[in-house]
Design a protein around this motif. Sequence first.
Motif, PDB file in Angstrom:
ATOM      1  N   GLU A 146      77.170 -21.965  50.073  1.00  0.00           N
ATOM      2  CA  GLU A 146      78.326 -21.904  49.175  1.00  0.00           C
ATOM      3  C   GLU A 146      79.525 -22.574  49.846  1.00  0.00           C
ATOM      4  O   GLU A 146      79.693 -22.481  51.057  1.00  0.00           O
ATOM      5  N   PRO A 147      80.342 -23.276  49.070  1.00  0.00           N
ATOM      6  CA  PRO A 147      81.529 -23.904  49.671  1.00  0.00           C
ATOM      7  C   PRO A 147      82.458 -22.855  50.245  1.00  0.00           C
ATOM      8  O   PRO A 147      82.659 -21.787  49.669  1.00  0.00           O
ATOM      9  N   SER A 148      83.030 -23.184  51.385  1.00  0.00           N
ATOM     10  CA  SER A 148      83.968 -22.262  52.038  1.00  0.00           C
ATOM     11  C   SER A 148      85.297 -22.237  51.278  1.00  0.00           C
ATOM     12  O   SER A 148      85.554 -23.060  50.385  1.00  0.00           O
ATOM     13  N   GLU A 149      86.127 -21.266  51.672  1.00  0.00           N
ATOM     14  CA  GLU A 149      87.444 -21.170  51.026  1.00  0.00           C
ATOM     15  C   GLU A 149      88.271 -22.422  51.293  1.00  0.00           C
ATOM     16  O   GLU A 149      89.043 -22.861  50.425  1.00  0.00           O
ATOM     17  N   GLU A 150      88.115 -22.989  52.474  1.00  0.00           N
ATOM     18  CA  GLU A 150      88.853 -24.207  52.793  1.00  0.00           C
ATOM     19  C   GLU A 150      88.403 -25.356  51.903  1.00  0.00           C
ATOM     20  O   GLU A 150      89.227 -26.139  51.405  1.00  0.00           O
ATOM     21  N   GLU A 151      87.084 -25.450  51.667  1.00  0.00           N
ATOM     22  CA  GLU A 151      86.582 -26.504  50.791  1.00  0.00           C
ATOM     23  C   GLU A 151      87.059 -26.296  49.352  1.00  0.00           C
ATOM     24  O   GLU A 151      87.417 -27.252  48.655  1.00  0.00           O
ATOM     25  N   LYS A 152      87.048 -25.013  48.923  1.00  0.00           N
ATOM     26  CA  LYS A 152      87.548 -24.731  47.575  1.00  0.00           C
ATOM     27  C   LYS A 152      89.026 -25.100  47.444  1.00  0.00           C
ATOM     28  O   LYS A 152      89.473 -25.633  46.426  1.00  0.00           O
ATOM     29  N   LEU A 153      89.801 -24.795  48.504  1.00  0.00           N
ATOM     30  CA  LEU A 153      91.227 -25.115  48.483  1.00  0.00           C
ATOM     31  C   LEU A 153      91.437 -26.627  48.439  1.00  0.00           C
ATOM     32  O   LEU A 153      92.305 -27.121  47.692  1.00  0.00           O
ATOM     33  N   LEU A 154      90.638 -27.339  49.244  1.00  0.00           N
ATOM     34  CA  LEU A 154      90.747 -28.793  49.209  1.00  0.00           C
ATOM     35  C   LEU A 154      90.386 -29.343  47.847  1.00  0.00           C
ATOM     36  O   LEU A 154      91.019 -30.290  47.337  1.00  0.00           O
ATOM     37  N   ASP A 155      89.356 -28.750  47.253  1.00  0.00           N
ATOM     38  CA  ASP A 155      88.954 -29.190  45.921  1.00  0.00           C
ATOM     39  C   ASP A 155      90.052 -28.911  44.894  1.00  0.00           C
ATOM     40  O   ASP A 155      90.339 -29.739  44.013  1.00  0.00           O
ATOM     41  N   GLN A 156      90.706 -27.741  45.009  1.00  0.00           N
ATOM     42  CA  GLN A 156      91.795 -27.391  44.108  1.00  0.00           C
ATOM     43  C   GLN A 156      92.973 -28.354  44.283  1.00  0.00           C
ATOM     44  O   GLN A 156      93.576 -28.800  43.306  1.00  0.00           O
ATOM     45  N   LYS A 157      93.296 -28.645  45.554  1.00  0.00           N
ATOM     46  CA  LYS A 157      94.380 -29.592  45.813  1.00  0.00           C
ATOM     47  C   LYS A 157      94.035 -30.974  45.265  1.00  0.00           C
ATOM     48  O   LYS A 157      94.910 -31.692  44.757  1.00  0.00           O
ATOM     49  N   TYR A 158      92.788 -31.335  45.379  1.00  0.00           N
ATOM     50  CA  TYR A 158      92.373 -32.635  44.842  1.00  0.00           C
ATOM     51  C   TYR A 158      92.568 -32.694  43.324  1.00  0.00           C
ATOM     52  O   TYR A 158      93.074 -33.687  42.779  1.00  0.00           O
ATOM     53  N   LYS A 159      92.164 -31.600  42.663  1.00  0.00           N
ATOM     54  CA  LYS A 159      92.338 -31.556  41.207  1.00  0.00           C
ATOM     55  C   LYS A 159      93.823 -31.602  40.819  1.00  0.00           C
ATOM     56  O   LYS A 159      94.217 -32.278  39.862  1.00  0.00           O
ATOM     57  N   GLU A 160      94.664 -30.864  41.568  1.00  0.00           N
ATOM     58  CA  GLU A 160      96.096 -30.881  41.279  1.00  0.00           C
ATOM     59  C   GLU A 160      96.688 -32.267  41.511  1.00  0.00           C
ATOM     60  O   GLU A 160      97.550 -32.722  40.746  1.00  0.00           O
ATOM     61  N   ALA A 161      96.214 -32.914  42.589  1.00  0.00           N
ATOM     62  CA  ALA A 161      96.686 -34.273  42.857  1.00  0.00           C
ATOM     63  C   ALA A 161      96.274 -35.216  41.735  1.00  0.00           C
ATOM     64  O   ALA A 161      97.052 -36.099  41.323  1.00  0.00           O
ATOM     65  N   GLN A 162      95.073 -35.030  41.204  1.00  0.00           N
ATOM     66  CA  GLN A 162      94.616 -35.843  40.092  1.00  0.00           C
ATOM     67  C   GLN A 162      95.480 -35.610  38.855  1.00  0.00           C
ATOM     68  O   GLN A 162      95.837 -36.557  38.138  1.00  0.00           O
ATOM     69  N   GLU A 163      95.837 -34.343  38.596  1.00  0.00           N
ATOM     70  CA  GLU A 163      96.696 -34.033  37.442  1.00  0.00           C
ATOM     71  C   GLU A 163      98.080 -34.653  37.603  1.00  0.00           C
ATOM     72  O   GLU A 163      98.644 -35.195  36.649  1.00  0.00           O
ATOM     73  N   ARG A 164      98.633 -34.572  38.828  1.00  0.00           N
ATOM     74  CA  ARG A 164      99.945 -35.180  39.069  1.00  0.00           C
ATOM     75  C   ARG A 164      99.884 -36.698  38.884  1.00  0.00           C
ATOM     76  O   ARG A 164     100.804 -37.305  38.342  1.00  0.00           O
ATOM     77  N   ARG A 165      98.775 -37.286  39.339  1.00  0.00           N
ATOM     78  CA  ARG A 165      98.608 -38.729  39.197  1.00  0.00           C
ATOM     79  C   ARG A 165      98.533 -39.118  37.718  1.00  0.00           C
ATOM     80  O   ARG A 165      99.151 -40.101  37.281  1.00  0.00           O
ATOM     81  N   LYS A 166      97.834 -38.328  36.939  1.00  0.00           N
ATOM     82  CA  LYS A 166      97.747 -38.594  35.500  1.00  0.00           C
ATOM     83  C   LYS A 166      99.111 -38.438  34.822  1.00  0.00           C
ATOM     84  O   LYS A 166      99.479 -39.229  33.955  1.00  0.00           O
ATOM     85  N   LYS A 167      99.856 -37.404  35.236  1.00  0.00           N
ATOM     86  CA  LYS A 167     101.181 -37.180  34.637  1.00  0.00           C
ATOM     87  C   LYS A 167     102.122 -38.326  34.982  1.00  0.00           C
ATOM     88  O   LYS A 167     102.878 -38.794  34.110  1.00  0.00           O
ATOM     89  N   ARG A 168     102.103 -38.762  36.267  1.00  0.00           N
ATOM     90  CA  ARG A 168     102.953 -39.893  36.644  1.00  0.00           C
ATOM     91  C   ARG A 168     102.575 -41.147  35.862  1.00  0.00           C
ATOM     92  O   ARG A 168     103.439 -41.925  35.449  1.00  0.00           O
ATOM     93  N   ARG A 169     101.300 -41.327  35.658  1.00  0.00           N
ATOM     94  CA  ARG A 169     100.832 -42.490  34.886  1.00  0.00           C
ATOM     95  C   ARG A 169     101.351 -42.421  33.455  1.00  0.00           C
ATOM     96  O   ARG A 169     101.808 -43.433  32.896  1.00  0.00           O
ATOM     97  N   LYS A 170     101.322 -41.238  32.859  1.00  0.00           N
ATOM     98  CA  LYS A 170     101.852 -41.092  31.501  1.00  0.00           C
ATOM     99  C   LYS A 170     103.355 -41.381  31.453  1.00  0.00           C
ATOM    100  O   LYS A 170     103.852 -42.013  30.520  1.00  0.00           O
ATOM    101  N   ILE A 171     104.070 -40.908  32.479  1.00  0.00           N
ATOM    102  CA  ILE A 171     105.522 -41.140  32.518  1.00  0.00           C
ATOM    103  C   ILE A 171     105.814 -42.635  32.622  1.00  0.00           C
ATOM    104  O   ILE A 171     106.680 -43.169  31.905  1.00  0.00           O
ATOM    105  N   TRP A 172     105.100 -43.317  33.521  1.00  0.00           N
ATOM    106  CA  TRP A 172     105.323 -44.752  33.677  1.00  0.00           C
ATOM    107  C   TRP A 172     104.978 -45.515  32.404  1.00  0.00           C
ATOM    108  O   TRP A 172     105.679 -46.472  32.026  1.00  0.00           O
TER     109      TRP A 172
END
Length: 544
Positions: A295-321
């Motif tokens: 099973e993925p560790s908590e650190e891996e889950k956190l990294l995965d969560q941060k990755y998803k949040e970074a993807q959402e921020r990237r999409k939002k910035r793209r929409k703004i631009w």
Amino acid sequence: MFFFWGSFFSAAQVSTEIDTTKIRVGEQINYKINVEADSLDLVVFPEGQTFMPLENVEALKIDTTKRQATFILSRIYKLTQFDSGAYTIPRQKVIIGEKPFFTDSLKVEVNTIVVDTTKQKLYDIKPIIEVEESGSDWWKWLLIAVLAIGLVAFLLYWFIWRTKPLSEEEEIALLPPYDRAKLALKKLDESQLLMRAEVKEYYSELTFIIRKYLDEKVYDRALESTTSELIERLNLLKEGNQIPLSKETILHIESILQRADLVKFAKSAPDTALAEMDKSTIDKAIDHVKVSLPEPSEEEKLLDQKYKEAQERRKKRRKIWITVGISLFLIIATFVGFGIKYGFGYVKDTIIGHESKELLEGEWVKSAYGFPPVWIETPKVLKRVEPQVPEEAKAQVNMTTFAYGTMLDAFSVVINTTTLKTPKQQSPQGENTDKPTFDLVQVSEQTIKGFEAKGATDITVKRDKFITPNNAEGLKTFGTLNLKMPGTEHLIDAEYILLCFSNDNVLQQIVITWSKDDAYADEMIERITNSIELKSEEPEEEKE
């Protein structure tokens, strides 16, 4: 004799009639022009205000009567005058075919209405009534702008910012690899490929499912590797204790992949029961891989969560631009489009605002100022101001002044009417002399000196004859000057027009000044000068 008889017959073709030569102020005269012409001749009657100093109230329709081989065309004009006196209706021009004919002039008397002041009540002058300005169409343009902005905002929301409903493929792509693989096996089972004997397609889908799962969870090149390369890699990972897969599971996977290769390339046709068994084997292999992987560790889950949040921020910035880019494009495109059609300076002044442009496009006012009246059309109503008359001159002249702005403003109009209290000089025989009361050139020079007294410098002077639309003749003085702003050393390049008219004991002056850099001033000045009307001096023999 030829010219005599020619003029006689020509004059006989046009005649005039008038119902009366004496009216009271405001009453109407029926002035009738009769034309006798051939049926093929084109007849053009007078149009507009050609009866000055009388006013053409109405021109009736042309009445046609046939007389033998010719036609009698008649037209009645209703004329009036609101000032008492003796007036002459000038000759009227009638065109028959291509030849002009002229009527005779007629003398008309306009009498005042007798009022018995002993019985007539007298009242004070009524005060000025404040009226509301007429409404403009600004609300229509505001509504159009709001609708356009609303449409653009709706389109941006609908195509960019709206959370669109996910398609079935997108929903499946969001599932974890294990759930996605199990769902794919279920759909493969429901596809009925085996029942249709489509074994090749069946094994292609089956091997893609296991390869895709291994690519995401075990070996990231499983999709592009051959069967031997993939099995070799799995064995290496097992020997290195990187994946806890059993040797039996790897053999089953190898056997199924090799059978799929035979089906695809050697056109082998395995039994349907074997294909079903291979699907069950792949299903179990997927379960074994899932169980064997930690099973993925908590650190891996956190990294995965941060990755998803970074993807959402990237999409939002793209929409703004994208939103900013589209908005800027529409604004620039609108500005360029209107600039090409109307001019970039005009569009800029419309957005930012320009005093002269607002004056030019505002509601103009046509009114009479002074007595005798000067009829003029201006962007704003001219207000009465107290004239600066020397004390020693007040006993000799009366002066009225109406103005909008001053010389130091971007635009100004001033009307001065000066009336001498002394009567016009007469000859010993009691007749008026032809010498005018005012020397317009001298008046012009005095006005220029007045400009200099107000701080104007570098004044250029040009003079020319000026004739109003109703044929009143005067002197036009025009040129350029520099105006010094009060309290500063800044100079403004300006232009001016001075119009002077003299009639009996009356001097009428119109002064217009404007900035030389004003792009809208020329059109305003032309409209103002074309609207000036005042009664031209009548010949002495036509007056009482």
